[in-house]
Structure formats: C-alpha cells, structure tokens
Design a protein around this motif. Structure first.
Motif, PDB file in Angstrom:
ATOM      1  N   MET A   1       0.771  -1.112   0.019  1.00  0.00           N
ATOM      2  CA  MET A   1      -0.120  -0.073   0.103  1.00  0.00           C
ATOM      3  C   MET A   1       0.708   1.241   0.082  1.00  0.00           C
ATOM      4  O   MET A   1       1.704   1.481   0.747  1.00  0.00           O
ATOM      5  N   ALA A   2       0.644   2.280  -0.931  1.00  0.00           N
ATOM      6  CA  ALA A   2       1.426   3.495  -0.820  1.00  0.00           C
ATOM      7  C   ALA A   2       0.382   4.385  -0.144  1.00  0.00           C
ATOM      8  O   ALA A   2      -0.752   4.633  -0.582  1.00  0.00           O
ATOM      9  N   GLU A   3       1.101   4.888   1.035  1.00  0.00           N
ATOM     10  CA  GLU A   3       0.223   5.699   1.912  1.00  0.00           C
ATOM     11  C   GLU A   3       0.549   7.117   1.902  1.00  0.00           C
ATOM     12  O   GLU A   3       1.973   7.295   1.986  1.00  0.00           O
ATOM     13  N   MET A   4      -0.101   7.985   2.151  1.00  0.00           N
ATOM     14  CA  MET A   4       0.449   9.494   2.263  1.00  0.00           C
ATOM     15  C   MET A   4      -0.468  10.041   3.552  1.00  0.00           C
ATOM     16  O   MET A   4      -1.590   9.815   3.694  1.00  0.00           O
ATOM     17  N   GLU A   5       0.012  11.063   4.199  1.00  0.00           N
ATOM     18  CA  GLU A   5      -0.506  11.620   5.301  1.00  0.00           C
ATOM     19  C   GLU A   5       0.100  13.029   5.279  1.00  0.00           C
ATOM     20  O   GLU A   5       1.290  13.243   5.226  1.00  0.00           O
ATOM     21  N   VAL A   6      -0.841  13.923   5.366  1.00  0.00           N
ATOM     22  CA  VAL A   6      -0.629  15.513   5.389  1.00  0.00           C
ATOM     23  C   VAL A   6      -1.225  16.227   6.530  1.00  0.00           C
ATOM     24  O   VAL A   6      -2.499  16.291   6.627  1.00  0.00           O
ATOM     25  N   ALA A   7      -0.359  17.045   7.166  1.00  0.00           N
ATOM     26  CA  ALA A   7      -1.000  17.753   8.222  1.00  0.00           C
ATOM     27  C   ALA A   7      -1.396  19.004   7.686  1.00  0.00           C
ATOM     28  O   ALA A   7      -1.309  19.460   6.532  1.00  0.00           O
ATOM     29  N   TRP A   8      -2.565  19.693   8.073  1.00  0.00           N
ATOM     30  CA  TRP A   8      -3.343  20.619   7.806  1.00  0.00           C
ATOM     31  C   TRP A   8      -4.469  20.355   6.506  1.00  0.00           C
ATOM     32  O   TRP A   8      -5.074  21.266   6.046  1.00  0.00           O
ATOM     33  N   ALA A   9      -4.302  19.202   6.050  1.00  0.00           N
ATOM     34  CA  ALA A   9      -5.026  18.977   4.748  1.00  0.00           C
ATOM     35  C   ALA A   9      -6.358  18.622   5.022  1.00  0.00           C
ATOM     36  O   ALA A   9      -6.520  17.854   5.889  1.00  0.00           O
TER      37      ALA A   9
ATOM     38  N   LEU B   1      -1.625  11.679  -8.142  1.00  0.00           N
ATOM     39  CA  LEU B   1      -0.804  10.478  -8.216  1.00  0.00           C
ATOM     40  C   LEU B   1      -1.110   9.473  -9.329  1.00  0.00           C
ATOM     41  O   LEU B   1      -0.266   9.034  -9.973  1.00  0.00           O
ATOM     42  N   ILE B   2      -2.423   8.985  -9.336  1.00  0.00           N
ATOM     43  CA  ILE B   2      -3.089   8.184 -10.298  1.00  0.00           C
ATOM     44  C   ILE B   2      -2.402   8.658 -11.608  1.00  0.00           C
ATOM     45  O   ILE B   2      -1.756   7.657 -12.678  1.00  0.00           O
ATOM     46  N   CYS B   3      -2.859   9.780 -11.908  1.00  0.00           N
ATOM     47  CA  CYS B   3      -2.257  10.354 -13.452  1.00  0.00           C
ATOM     48  C   CYS B   3      -0.899  10.269 -13.888  1.00  0.00           C
ATOM     49  O   CYS B   3      -0.469   9.903 -14.834  1.00  0.00           O
ATOM     50  N   PHE B   4      -0.167  10.621 -12.531  1.00  0.00           N
ATOM     51  CA  PHE B   4       1.239  10.503 -12.755  1.00  0.00           C
ATOM     52  C   PHE B   4       1.731   9.132 -12.985  1.00  0.00           C
ATOM     53  O   PHE B   4       2.787   9.137 -13.900  1.00  0.00           O
TER      54      PHE B   4
ATOM     55  N   GLU C   1     -12.139  -0.693  -6.141  1.00  0.00           N
ATOM     56  CA  GLU C   1     -11.270   0.171  -5.458  1.00  0.00           C
ATOM     57  C   GLU C   1      -9.736   0.102  -5.378  1.00  0.00           C
ATOM     58  O   GLU C   1      -9.192  -0.738  -4.863  1.00  0.00           O
ATOM     59  N   ILE C   2      -9.296   1.393  -5.829  1.00  0.00           N
ATOM     60  CA  ILE C   2      -7.660   1.528  -6.163  1.00  0.00           C
ATOM     61  C   ILE C   2      -7.278   2.173  -4.893  1.00  0.00           C
ATOM     62  O   ILE C   2      -5.927   2.052  -4.822  1.00  0.00           O
ATOM     63  N   VAL C   3      -8.033   3.193  -4.392  1.00  0.00           N
ATOM     64  CA  VAL C   3      -7.607   4.348  -3.216  1.00  0.00           C
ATOM     65  C   VAL C   3      -8.764   4.055  -2.163  1.00  0.00           C
ATOM     66  O   VAL C   3      -9.758   4.542  -2.448  1.00  0.00           O
ATOM     67  N   GLY C   4      -8.279   4.491  -1.111  1.00  0.00           N
ATOM     68  CA  GLY C   4      -9.302   4.648   0.233  1.00  0.00           C
ATOM     69  C   GLY C   4      -8.625   5.687   1.008  1.00  0.00           C
ATOM     70  O   GLY C   4      -7.368   5.479   1.392  1.00  0.00           O
TER      71      GLY C   4
ATOM     72  N   PHE D   1      -4.429   9.081   2.630  1.00  0.00           N
ATOM     73  CA  PHE D   1      -4.980   7.874   1.716  1.00  0.00           C
ATOM     74  C   PHE D   1      -4.097   6.828   1.684  1.00  0.00           C
ATOM     75  O   PHE D   1      -2.835   6.834   1.906  1.00  0.00           O
ATOM     76  N   GLY D   2      -4.778   5.651   1.234  1.00  0.00           N
ATOM     77  CA  GLY D   2      -3.988   4.448   0.995  1.00  0.00           C
ATOM     78  C   GLY D   2      -4.301   3.871  -0.452  1.00  0.00           C
ATOM     79  O   GLY D   2      -5.166   3.897  -0.791  1.00  0.00           O
ATOM     80  N   MET D   3      -3.146   3.898  -1.287  1.00  0.00           N
ATOM     81  CA  MET D   3      -3.496   3.165  -2.525  1.00  0.00           C
ATOM     82  C   MET D   3      -3.075   1.658  -2.933  1.00  0.00           C
ATOM     83  O   MET D   3      -1.669   1.591  -2.397  1.00  0.00           O
ATOM     84  N   GLY D   4      -3.818   0.932  -3.141  1.00  0.00           N
ATOM     85  CA  GLY D   4      -3.476  -0.363  -3.365  1.00  0.00           C
ATOM     86  C   GLY D   4      -2.507  -0.642  -4.717  1.00  0.00           C
ATOM     87  O   GLY D   4      -2.902  -0.439  -5.590  1.00  0.00           O
ATOM     88  N   VAL D   5      -1.204  -0.775  -4.437  1.00  0.00           N
ATOM     89  CA  VAL D   5      -0.342  -0.860  -5.458  1.00  0.00           C
ATOM     90  C   VAL D   5      -0.627  -2.105  -6.560  1.00  0.00           C
ATOM     91  O   VAL D   5      -0.584  -1.723  -7.640  1.00  0.00           O
ATOM     92  N   GLU D   6      -0.914  -3.348  -6.007  1.00  0.00           N
ATOM     93  CA  GLU D   6      -1.153  -4.355  -7.042  1.00  0.00           C
ATOM     94  C   GLU D   6      -2.536  -3.957  -7.629  1.00  0.00           C
ATOM     95  O   GLU D   6      -2.778  -4.558  -8.767  1.00  0.00           O
ATOM     96  N   ARG D   7      -3.527  -3.568  -6.857  1.00  0.00           N
ATOM     97  CA  ARG D   7      -4.723  -3.078  -7.592  1.00  0.00           C
ATOM     98  C   ARG D   7      -4.483  -2.253  -9.071  1.00  0.00           C
ATOM     99  O   ARG D   7      -5.087  -2.210 -10.046  1.00  0.00           O
TER     100      ARG D   7
END
Ligand code: 4AD
Ligand code: MG
Length: 428
Positions: free
Chosen positions: A220-228, A240-243, A351-354, A396-402
């Motif tokens: 899972m590729a995950e990210m977390e951002v303060a203030w977001a 991210l998905i477009c990239f 579902e690819i991202v949650g 969020f978390g992105m399911g890499v294999e998905r």
C-alpha cells in the motif's frame, strides 16, 4: 564483454556477446534456431553446424529450454526474426544444461501458481514486473518532488487499524502481535514532526474473500498530510494516479504491448476525475434498477455496475459514517456521512484508493473505538496525538497491486505481485 540483448539490437551490426536462457529451441541436422532471453528482451540466434564445429554442435544438440548459455556472434537485422534481429553464432558456451522444463503450453492457472518460481521467467510476468517497478519509482518521484518525506512504518503492531476481522496474529515472545493492515495510525503521529509523509510498504490482511482483487499480503502506498482537508487528499490521489499512468505509458510501451493492453484506454486517464457522493451513487444505480438501502456498503457488483458508465476513475465521497473505520470524522454538513473517499478504477478493477480526513475530536474517537468493539486502552497512545497540538489532517492508501493489475489489464491481482499470498496459497 557481455551486453544485454537490447543493447546488442541497438548496436545492430557487428560482433556481440550476449548471455541468458534458452526461450525457444528448434533444430535440424544442420542448423539450430534458438531464441535467447535475458532481462531486456529476446533474440533469435542461428547456429550453423558446419561453421560452429562438431564439439560445440554436440552440446547444442543437448540444449533444452531454460538452459543458460553465453553466445558470441554477428548481429544483423532480420525482419522475419521475432524481434527483428538475428545473431549468427560463432561461439556458444553452455553454463548449465537445464532439465526438462515443467512448464509447457496451456497449463492451468493453479499449475502456474504452483510453479510460480519458474513461471516468473515468462514474458508475461516479466513485463508485469517491469511495469510494477515503474509504478514503485513513480510513487517515490511523485511524493518526493512534492516535498514529502518517506517514513517506514512498523510491520508488527499491537492493535488493529482497519478492524479486527482481518488481522494476522503472530507470536511475539510471550505475547501476541499483529501484522500491520495500514501505516495510518503511526503516520498520524509522524505528521507532527514531518507534516507531509508517505510510504510504500507491505500490508497484511487475513481476507477470507477469494476474489480476483484481494491478496493477504500486498503493498500500500500511503500518504498523510498535516493541515490537509478531504479535498486536498482527493486532489493528491487524482494527481498520483495520473502521474503513475503517464509514467508507465512513457517507460513501458513495449511491456504494455506484450500484455496486449489497450493503450488508448490508459491515455484517457487525465484530470479531472468525476467526484460524487455515496448518496449520488445510490441515485445513479437506481436508474438501472439497482436498489441499495442507504447505509449499506457498496459491494463489488455495485461498484462494477457504476463503473460501466465511466472510462476514467471515479471518486466517491461521504460514505455512511457508521460503516466506516473509527478514525473517519463525521461531516458536519451531512452528519450521517463521513469525510472520506474511495477511488474506483474503470474496467472493473474496483477500489484502488481509500482515504479520509481524520477525526480530531477526541470524544468522538473514543465513542467510535468503543462502537467498533475495540478497547480504548489500546489506542491511548493514538489519542495522545489529539492532546498535544492537534491539527486537521488527511491521507489515503493506494493499493499498489490493484493499480498494477488495472494498468496491465490483468484477469487476477495475483499476477501483479511476484509471489502472491491468498487465503488458499502461501507457496512457493
Ligand atoms: O481502503 P483501505 O482499507 O484503507 C486503509 O487501510 C487506510 N488506512 C489507508 C489510509 O488512509 N492511509 O485500503 C487502501 C487500499 C484500498 O483502496 C485497496 O486499493 C488496497 O488498499 N487494498 C488491498 N489490495 C489488495 N488486497 C487487499 N486485501 C486489499 N485491501 C485493501
Ligand atoms: Mg477501503
């Protein structure tokens, strides 16, 4: 000096030395045609008995598929050859004579999974693994270029993040621990020092479902951002998905071709993606006579039905609060729902991202933890993050294999990871 098959073809003429494995083999009394494979590509090589001499010819006659060999010869263009080039072999050294390779044409899916350690050599899996590698580097490049720090989460954890039902329990000295389901709770603690963070890490879920979308061990590729806020997280997910898709299109056209992937479909993956609420999804599905009671989670068949209408990912927000993980906050504008989102992929990949905003209200969090049947004492450390300078934050978390499965157009997520683990398989 040995060069890769790809570099040899770039050179295009003159003497080359290459090495690899026999991919295909056919011989007569006078000539042998072998297709050599290495990590970069395949190439046809021709051995002429008269020119090579009897000694080498004897070993050529004993060659079986997957034998490892070193080859010297002259390369030239040949339109009829599988990759447009051919090597006329002047010397051949067998590194190891392979035994009879167990994988032949038209094997069952289960057989190929049993022989996964050998099947990963196939052109199909090799192409997928190259694309997977591109996806991994794209994830790093995306986040790092936007000022994120990479953080490695713990894999052994004392409690659950996504509910107890899918936890893997492991013996931990005289106690038990659980394999991580998501880095999220730790990420929420780390944003107070680094603010913008990401990881791409293994996650484990004892999924009892035997679907083409679930693994027991996945990345899972995950990210977390303060203030977001929620919308900031959704924007990042869309970018991210477009990239990732554009990076794969740029780097892996050849591999997509090997996989017979319809590239035109991937070229359409550009911002903006449609955004709709869970409630709007129910209304949309109602038009097709699919009735879902408000408050029930969307099932795979319903997600698939919705996605038939779109050729780009769709972002669904505001799922019912009661069925969401404990950390997803109530939306004050629509209090039955949570400030959360899922991104659904087109073409039936689900579902690819949650992701979500995170609840900063400590009393609400305590209630939700209790409501989920968890012990508050296990989450005291997490609640501390709300006691010392709490700020809004999202992730969020992105399911890499998905994502790999979708980009490659695979039938099953198992082919998106080298050695898949599911409820029914942990070997080899
Ligand atoms: O939606 P999930 O469960 O979200 C979380 O775990 C959050 N804590 C992430 C976060 O906000 N940091 O999982 C995220 C994604 C899913 O959308 C799906 O793509 C993938 O992880 N996923 C799986 N992929 C393969 N096999 C499984 N068993 C998966 N479970 C989730
Ligand atoms: Mg989810």
């Amino acid at each position: 000096m040995f060069i890769s098959i790809k570099d040899a073809m770039k050179q295009g003429s003159g003497k080359v030395a290459v090495r690899g494995w026999i991919y295909r083999f056919r011989n007569s009394n006078k000539m042998a045609f072998l297709v050599l494979r290495d990590a970069s590509d395949i190439i046809q090589c021709v051995v002429d008995r008269e020119k090579i001499g009897e000694d080498v010819w004897k070993s050529v006659e004993k060659l079986l598929i997957e034998s490892s060999v070193e080859i010297e010869g002259a390369i030239h263009e040949d339109k009829r050859a599988p990759t447009g080039y051919e090597i006329k072999v002047s010397n051949l050294n067998v590194v190891q004579f392979a035994e009879v390779f167990p994988i032949t044409k038209d094997q069952s899916v289960e057989f190929l999974l049993d022989k996964r350690h050998l099947w990963i050599r196939s052109r199909k899996i090799t192409a997928i693994m190259k694309i997977r590698s591109t996806v991994f580097s794209a994830i790093d490049d995306f986040f790092r270029s936007r000022g994120f720090y990479e953080v490695a989460p713990p894999i052994l954890t004392p409690s659950s993040c996504e509910g107890g039902a899918t936890l893997f329990e492991v013996k931990y000295f005289d106690d038990v621990a659980y394999l991580t389901q998501s880095w999220q709770l730790y990420a929420e603690a780390m944003i107070f020092s680094l603010e913008k963070i990401y990881c791409n890490s293994p996650c484990f879920r004892a999924e009892k479902s035997k679907t083409s979308r679930h693994l027991a061990e996945f990345y899972m590729a995950e990210m977390e951002v303060a203030w977001a806020r929620l919308n900031d997280a959704v924007d990042y997910a869309e970018d991210l998905i477009c990239f990732i898709v554009s990076r794969v299109l740029e780097k892996n056209e050849e591999e997509l071709k090997i996989l017979n992937r319809d590239i035109e479909k991937l070229k359409k993956i550009k911002k903006p993606f449609k955004r709709m609420t869970y409630t709007e999804v129910l209304e949309e599905l109602k038009k097709d006579n699919i009735e879902i009671e408000w408050g029930k989670d969307l099932r795979t068949i319903e997600e698939d039905e919705l996605m038939k209408k779109f050729d780009k990912p769709v972002i669904v927000t505001n799922y019912p609060k009661d069925i969401m993980a404990f950390y997803k906050p109530r939306d004050s504008k629509d209090p039955k729902t949570a400030l959360c989102f899922d991104m659904l992929a087109p073409e039936g990949y689900g579902e690819i991202v949650g992701g979500s905003e995170r609840d900063t209200n400590i009393e609400e969090l305590k209630k939700s933890i209790k409501h989920k049947g968890e012990k508050q004492e296990n989450y005291e450390w997490y609640l501390d993050t709300r006691r010392f300078g709490s700020v809004p934050h999202s992730g969020f978390g992105m399911g890499v294999e998905r994502v790999v499965s979708w980009i490659c157009g695979l039938d099953n997520i198992k082919d998106a990871i080298p050695f898949p683990r599911t409820m029914l398989r942990k070997n080899p």
